[in-house]
Design a protein around this motif. Sequence first.
Motif: not given
Length: 153
Positions: A67-89
């Motif tokens: 369950x916590x791994x799933x929460x971690x994947x969702x948390x990192x995916x959310x931040x990564x998506x926002x950063x990628x949308x800003x053109x960040x590697x």
Amino acid sequence: MPESERSTEMFERILLPTDGADSMDAVVRTAADIADRRDAAVHVLYVIDDRAFLTLDDEMKDEVLSELTGEGEAATDRAATRLREAGIDVTTGIRQGDPADEIVSCVGSADADLVAMGTRRGDYANSMVGSVSQEVVARAPVPVLTVNLVTEE
């Protein structure tokens, strides 16, 4: 990388620990701004705090870890998506252990030269995120930028 081989540019690799809270958006925006201005990459990290397992029965640990791994994947995916949308590697990672220990350890393995993380104002003794950020500030071998997280009270 040895200090002598590093570029003279500062903040080429930013470590962004996240707990997945909505209030982390402020940290993501700050890291994106710095990364954009510096052409830096961001490594988003979620740490599963295994201290929570101390009171669990052995048969429950796998379920909670999943369950916590799933929460971690969702948390990192959310931040990564926002950063990628800003053109960040962006790269992401999930670790398990004491959050402050894992964040400080990840500074080296991610070759980060800045940590950008959230902190909640108030009583650090009663705030896990506050105490983690305080510990990282004290122990990290690189600068740590803390962003106050505004929460509804």
